[in-house]
Enzyme design. Structure first.
Site, PDB file in Angstrom:
ATOM      1  N   GLU A 100      28.492  42.361  33.726  1.00  0.00           N
ATOM      2  CA  GLU A 100      27.404  42.077  34.664  1.00  0.00           C
ATOM      3  C   GLU A 100      27.370  43.081  35.795  1.00  0.00           C
ATOM      4  O   GLU A 100      28.413  43.559  36.232  1.00  0.00           O
ATOM      5  CB  GLU A 100      27.648  40.713  35.312  1.00  0.00           C
ATOM      6  CG  GLU A 100      27.417  39.559  34.402  1.00  0.00           C
ATOM      7  CD  GLU A 100      27.793  38.249  35.069  1.00  0.00           C
ATOM      8  OE1 GLU A 100      27.614  38.108  36.294  1.00  0.00           O
ATOM      9  OE2 GLU A 100      28.276  37.370  34.342  1.00  0.00           O
ATOM     10  N   HIS A 224      40.943  34.291  50.857  1.00  0.00           N
ATOM     11  CA  HIS A 224      40.559  32.942  50.428  1.00  0.00           C
ATOM     12  C   HIS A 224      41.433  31.793  50.942  1.00  0.00           C
ATOM     13  O   HIS A 224      41.039  30.633  50.801  1.00  0.00           O
ATOM     14  CB  HIS A 224      40.446  32.834  48.900  1.00  0.00           C
ATOM     15  CG  HIS A 224      39.477  33.811  48.311  1.00  0.00           C
ATOM     16  ND1 HIS A 224      38.296  34.175  48.917  1.00  0.00           N
ATOM     17  CD2 HIS A 224      39.517  34.546  47.161  1.00  0.00           C
ATOM     18  CE1 HIS A 224      37.662  35.051  48.166  1.00  0.00           C
ATOM     19  NE2 HIS A 224      38.374  35.309  47.117  1.00  0.00           N
ATOM     20  N   CYS A 346      29.910  34.959  39.933  1.00  0.00           N
ATOM     21  CA  CYS A 346      30.615  36.060  39.273  1.00  0.00           C
ATOM     22  C   CYS A 346      31.029  35.689  37.856  1.00  0.00           C
ATOM     23  O   CYS A 346      31.803  34.758  37.652  1.00  0.00           O
ATOM     24  CB  CYS A 346      31.877  36.414  40.054  1.00  0.00           C
ATOM     25  SG  CYS A 346      31.588  36.523  41.795  1.00  0.00           S
TER      26      CYS A 346
HETATM   27  N1  SAH Z   1      38.937  41.147  41.502  1.00  0.00           N
HETATM   28  C1  SAH Z   1      38.325  41.568  42.724  1.00  0.00           C
HETATM   29  C2  SAH Z   1      36.844  41.836  42.637  1.00  0.00           C
HETATM   30  C3  SAH Z   1      35.980  40.905  41.871  1.00  0.00           C
HETATM   31  S1  SAH Z   1      35.531  39.375  42.555  1.00  0.00           S
HETATM   32  C4  SAH Z   1      38.638  40.611  43.830  1.00  0.00           C
HETATM   33  O1  SAH Z   1      39.294  39.612  43.586  1.00  0.00           O
HETATM   34  O2  SAH Z   1      38.290  40.884  44.980  1.00  0.00           O
HETATM   35  C5  SAH Z   1      34.511  39.711  43.952  1.00  0.00           C
HETATM   36  C6  SAH Z   1      34.577  38.595  44.978  1.00  0.00           C
HETATM   37  O3  SAH Z   1      33.895  37.418  44.524  1.00  0.00           O
HETATM   38  C7  SAH Z   1      36.005  38.181  45.287  1.00  0.00           C
HETATM   39  O4  SAH Z   1      36.164  37.978  46.661  1.00  0.00           O
HETATM   40  C8  SAH Z   1      36.098  36.887  44.519  1.00  0.00           C
HETATM   41  O5  SAH Z   1      37.143  36.110  44.988  1.00  0.00           O
HETATM   42  C9  SAH Z   1      34.730  36.300  44.729  1.00  0.00           C
HETATM   43  N2  SAH Z   1      34.409  35.204  43.814  1.00  0.00           N
HETATM   44  C10 SAH Z   1      34.806  35.014  42.551  1.00  0.00           C
HETATM   45  N3  SAH Z   1      34.322  33.858  42.062  1.00  0.00           N
HETATM   46  C11 SAH Z   1      33.591  33.305  43.030  1.00  0.00           C
HETATM   47  C12 SAH Z   1      32.846  32.098  43.143  1.00  0.00           C
HETATM   48  N4  SAH Z   1      32.757  31.223  42.136  1.00  0.00           N
HETATM   49  N5  SAH Z   1      32.233  31.866  44.321  1.00  0.00           N
HETATM   50  C13 SAH Z   1      32.308  32.737  45.341  1.00  0.00           C
HETATM   51  N6  SAH Z   1      32.993  33.880  45.298  1.00  0.00           N
HETATM   52  C14 SAH Z   1      33.643  34.162  44.163  1.00  0.00           C
END
Ligand code: SAH
Length: 363
Positions: A100, A224, A346
């Site tokens: 994506e 987080h 995501c």
């Molecule tokens: N692996 C990397 C980049 C990809 S995720 C990382 O962890 O930063 C990009 C961002 O989207 C990260 O901050 C991740 O924690 C967040 N993310 C993933 N799933 C999510 C969700 N369901 N809701 C909100 N943010 C989410």
């Protein structure tokens, strides 16, 4: 004798440097300047086929087509937000894997969010990208190719890139480096390194390595949770590296690059959105501020993922959390929801495609 070259034997031309392309031209008996033309077609004009390379003769294009392959991702699905013009893409890689990418339009320019891996092996509890594990790393050309495909399709100018799609970029470090070098190449996209942001769940040794590369790209850290105890419940990587180690790495990154660090904080109802959590987070950030590290907190209301039980915090909780941080002069924003009408958290678009096949409903 059959002289034809099978598709799988074709060389991946997108990952070749200018020097490598020159070597290939010598092998083909073509003049060296063809290498520059091809490089420009691929990386500055975002060509997806040899046929587009109109300053090369038809015969030469055919020869190239027999020997090389342009592995630029292709568009399987495009969702366009009626609210703000955000476009979400489901892209197909040359081997059938899907990923994506997102195009977001801001006043200061267009930004593309790209994936670094097909799937992910980090296992964060709230994220859909990791549900089916890691399929494979993307090549640096496939990372850049997401931008090329979107730019070629929309004819939009792309001024910012965030590596925040599926995958953990620091778990595909070699290609991340190749990507940064490729998109900032003056003969290619020529993107400013300041306009690149890489987001990581916090692979501490790789943060040090990245700091030492001298790229000065922006680093976003997915925090987080403000305590190890909470963080370990939703992020397996937190069992490997403590928050203290992560903060030290962030300080080192800032010291080396002078780039303000972003901390991403996904707000999950009744899990990490209490006043107590806000105070703990404040202490962490203040610890960095005392070391003169510039940082910023980005609060993200968690996107519900159907396989997981998390719910996002209600707006008053989010506002309250922000107020507490601001009371202590912490730079904090609430992530603006882009394309909420086509909202697919995501990895959800990809997951739905994998689970339900080509006919799978798209959110
Ligand atoms: N692996 C990397 C980049 C990809 S995720 C990382 O962890 O930063 C990009 C961002 O989207 C990260 O901050 C991740 O924690 C967040 N993310 C993933 N799933 C999510 C969700 N369901 N809701 C909100 N943010 C989410």
């Amino acid at each position: 004798m059959d002289n034809s070259i099978k598709a799988e034997e074709k060389k991946d031309i997108g990952i070749m440097s200018l020097d490598e392309l020159k070597e290939e031209m010598t092998k083909l008996g073509a003049p060296a300047f063809r290498a520059g033309q091809i490089f420009s077609w691929l990386h500055a004009k975002y060509a997806g086929s040899f046929d587009e390379m109109t300053n090369l003769s038809k015969d030469f294009r055919e020869l190239l087509n027999k020997r090389y392959e342009i592995r630029r991702p292709s568009i399987l699905k495009e969702l366009i937000s009626e609210k703000d013009g955000t476009r979400k893409y489901l892209l197909r890689l040359y081997d059938g894997n899907v990923i994506e990418s997102v195009l977001m339009k801001y006043e200061h320019g267009n930004s593309v969010c790209i994936s670094s891996q097909a799937g992910c092996r980090m296992g964060c509890g709230f994220c859909a990208s990791t549900l089916n594990g890691l399929e494979r790393n993307l090549s640096f050309y496939e990372m850049a190719g997401q931008i090329y495909t979107i730019a070629a399709h929309t004819k939009e100018k792309i001024s910012n890139v965030v590596i925040m799609g599926s995958g953990e970029p620091l778990d595909n470090y070699k290609n991340l480096k190749g990507f940064i070098e490729l998109v900032s190449d003056k003969n290619g996209m020529n993107l400013g390194r300041r306009n690149i942001t890489v987001s990581t769940c916090g692979i501490v040794p790789k943060i040090y390595e990245l700091a030492d590369e001298g790229y000065a790209i922006t680093l976003a850290i997915s925090l987080h949770s403000p305590t190890d105890e909470l963080r370990r419940q939703i992020m397996p990587i937190a069992r490997k590296y403590s928050i203290k180690e992560l903060m030290d790495a962030a300080a080192y990154y800032y010291g080396k690059t002078g780039r303000r660090i972003t901390f991403e904080y996904t707000l999950i109802k009744d899990f990490n959105d209490s006043d107590k959590c806000a105070m703990e987070l404040m202490k962490l950030i203040n610890g960095l501020k005392q070391k003169n590290v510039m940082c910023h907190v980005n609060l993200i209301p968690v996107n519900a993922v159907k396989e997981r039980k998390f719910e996002h915090s209600k707006p008053p909780f989010i506002q309250n959390f922000k107020n507490i941080l601001e009371r202590y002069q912490i730079n904090v924003t609430i992530r603006r929801e882009m394309g909420s009408d086509i909202n697919a958290a995501c990895g959800q678009l990809r997951k739905s495609y994998i689970d339900e096949g080509e006919q799978g409903k798209v959110l």
